[in-house]
Design a protein around this motif. Sequence first.
Motif, mmCIF file in Angstrom:
data_model
loop_
_atom_site.group_PDB
_atom_site.id
_atom_site.type_symbol
_atom_site.label_atom_id
_atom_site.label_comp_id
_atom_site.label_asym_id
_atom_site.label_seq_id
_atom_site.Cartn_x
_atom_site.Cartn_y
_atom_site.Cartn_z
ATOM 1 N N ARG A 16 0.832 -1.204 0.000
ATOM 2 C CA ARG A 16 0.000 0.000 0.000
ATOM 3 C C ARG A 16 0.866 1.254 0.000
ATOM 4 N NH1 ARG A 16 -2.974 2.130 5.093
ATOM 5 N NH2 ARG A 16 -4.258 3.814 4.275
ATOM 6 N N PHE A 17 1.872 1.250 0.856
ATOM 7 C CA PHE A 17 2.782 2.394 0.934
ATOM 8 C C PHE A 17 3.624 2.495 -0.327
ATOM 9 C CE2 PHE A 17 4.997 5.470 3.541
ATOM 10 C CZ PHE A 17 6.262 5.516 3.010
ATOM 11 N N ARG A 20 1.835 3.997 -3.435
ATOM 12 C CA ARG A 20 1.521 5.419 -3.379
ATOM 13 C C ARG A 20 2.753 6.296 -3.454
ATOM 14 N NH1 ARG A 20 -2.767 6.571 1.328
ATOM 15 N NH2 ARG A 20 -2.612 8.634 0.388
ATOM 16 N N TYR A 21 3.845 5.858 -2.838
ATOM 17 C CA TYR A 21 4.952 6.800 -2.633
ATOM 18 C C TYR A 21 6.294 6.350 -3.206
ATOM 19 C CZ TYR A 21 1.630 8.503 0.837
ATOM 20 O OH TYR A 21 0.509 8.954 1.472
ATOM 21 N N GLU A 24 7.750 8.784 -5.922
ATOM 22 C CA GLU A 24 8.165 10.090 -5.415
ATOM 23 C C GLU A 24 9.410 9.971 -4.556
ATOM 24 O OE1 GLU A 24 3.585 11.628 -4.872
ATOM 25 O OE2 GLU A 24 5.184 12.635 -3.778
ATOM 26 N N MET A 25 9.492 8.917 -3.761
ATOM 27 C CA MET A 25 10.666 8.730 -2.917
ATOM 28 C C MET A 25 11.910 8.502 -3.777
ATOM 29 S SD MET A 25 8.987 6.391 0.132
ATOM 30 C CE MET A 25 10.481 6.293 1.113
ATOM 31 N N TRP A 27 12.286 9.639 -6.772
ATOM 32 C CA TRP A 27 12.581 10.924 -7.411
ATOM 33 C C TRP A 27 13.327 11.847 -6.441
ATOM 34 C CZ3 TRP A 27 11.046 16.057 -6.626
ATOM 35 C CH2 TRP A 27 11.345 16.928 -7.671
ATOM 36 N N ILE A 28 12.926 11.852 -5.185
ATOM 37 C CA ILE A 28 13.609 12.651 -4.175
ATOM 38 C C ILE A 28 15.055 12.179 -4.019
ATOM 39 C CG2 ILE A 28 13.698 13.174 -1.707
ATOM 40 C CD1 ILE A 28 10.662 13.178 -1.696
ATOM 41 N N SER A 48 12.296 4.023 7.794
ATOM 42 C CA SER A 48 10.931 3.960 7.276
ATOM 43 C C SER A 48 10.457 2.520 7.164
ATOM 44 C CB SER A 48 10.868 4.651 5.907
ATOM 45 O OG SER A 48 9.608 4.424 5.313
ATOM 46 N N GLN A 52 7.228 1.045 9.171
ATOM 47 C CA GLN A 52 6.043 0.547 8.466
ATOM 48 C C GLN A 52 5.643 -0.855 8.940
ATOM 49 O OE1 GLN A 52 4.036 2.223 6.330
ATOM 50 N NE2 GLN A 52 5.327 3.993 6.784
#
Lengths: 317, 120
Positions: A16-17, A20-21, A24-25, A27-28, A48, A52
Motif C-alpha cells: 500500500r505504501f 503510493r509513494y 516520489e521517494m 525521485w527525491i 521507514s 512501516q
Amino acid sequence: MLRLFYRCLLRLHPSRFRQRYQAEMLWIFDQQDGAVGRVAVVGDGFVSLARQWLFRPVNWQDTLAAAAAPVARSVEGIPSFYTFEAVRPRSATVLNGMLWSAGVFWVLAVAISHGGPSGTIRLPRVEILPDNVSPEVVIAQMEAQARSTDSQRKTGRKQLDTSPVVTDETSTVTPILRPDPFRLPSPSGQAATRTESLTLVRPAVPQTKTARRPSAPLGKESSEILGPSAWMESLMLDPSRPLSEEQRIEFAKRRALLLIRVLDSDDDGAISREESGRATELYDDLFDRTDLNHDGVVTREELRIALQAILSSALDP
Amino acid sequence: MKDDADRFLPLTPATLHILLALAGDDLHGYAIMQEVRRQSENKYRLGPGTLYDNLQRLVDQGLVREVSRSAKNADGDDSRRRYYRINTLGRRVLSAEVARLEGVVREAKLRIPLPETRRT
C-alpha cells in the motif's frame, strides 16, 4: 549501485505504501546532491521500513489479507490453496519462540562440548546376556578377542593351569554394569583401545569357576600369592562382608603384584626405567576407565567393578 | 470544535513542521522537505520515508488531502505530481498546537533565562 539498493529497500515496504509513494521517494533520492545526501536518504529508508512493519499494524492486516485471498487457478488448472491466515502473530508469541529456540540450541551446544574428550556425546550400548551365560565366560571370550588383535604379545608363553576350582560356598552374582576388560597400552606405545559398550549381566546360577595359575617367570612367591581368582572375586561380589586384616594385606599384595605385572610389558620379571615411565599414563587411563559414568569421580561401586575386571584379566598370561 | 482538534495534540515534530509548511501553500513532497529545512534554519531535516509516512497518517486522519496538479519539470514536460493541501481541521489542529507551544514557552521564560533569538 546505491540507487539500486534504495529501490530494493523501497520494494520491501508494504504494498500500500509502496504503490503510493515509491515513485516520489525515488525521485527525491535522485534530487540529492552528493553521496552524503543520498546515504542519508538510504538511512531514512531503513528507518521507514522498520516503522512501516513494526508500528503500522494495518500493513500486516493488508498483507495477510492479500496473501489469504483465493488465487485464481493457473492456465494449466493447477489448484492453489491457502498458505496464510489473516492473523498477525503476537509479539509475545514470536519472542517466546525465539527464547525457546535459543535455549534448546544452548543446551545442545553445552551437551556436545561436555560429552567427552573427543567432544562427542557418548551413549552406553547396553547388551543383555542370556541367563545361561556366566560372566567369566564372557570375560574369557572378550579377552581372547583382544589378545588376537594385539600383535605385540609374545608367542609361546606358558599357558596357565586351567584346572577347575570349585568354591566352597556359592557366591551370588548380582546384576552389575561391567566395563570391558582392562587393556593395557601396548609396548609400542600405542594408546589402549577403548570400547564404549557396557554389559548388563543377569543373575546366573553359579557355575564351576576356573582359575588359571600365573606363569613361572614371576617365581614361586607369585604363584602362591596369585592364587585362585574365586577368593578375590567373592570379596568383590559381597561388599557387605567385612575384610579381616589378613585379607586386606593379602589383597594389597595381589594388587601390588598386579601393578608390577602390568608395567612389566616384556615379562622379564623386572621393571625398567622405560616401563616405569608408563605409570603416569597408565594411571590416567585407569582412572578414566574406572569412572564409568564419566562424572570425574570414582565411587566405591565403580572401583569395585573395575578391580573385578582387572583381576579377571590379570590372571591371563 | 476545540475538542475535535485537541484530540490530535500534542503533535510530533515532523507533523508540526509538515502542517506548518502546508499552511502557506499547496506543496508536493520534495517541496515540503525543502520548506521544513528552511523554516527550521537547517536544524530539522525530513527524510522521504518519514515525510510520506506522516503524510499518509495526516491524510488518513483528515488533516491533509491530496490534490493532483500538473507541473512542468526541468525538461518542460507536463508531469502529474501529487500535491498536498491542509484541510480546515488541519488548520485548527495546527493553531491549537501553536497555542500549546506558546504556553510552554511562556512558562519557560518565567523560570529559566532563554538566549536572545536572532531575527533574520
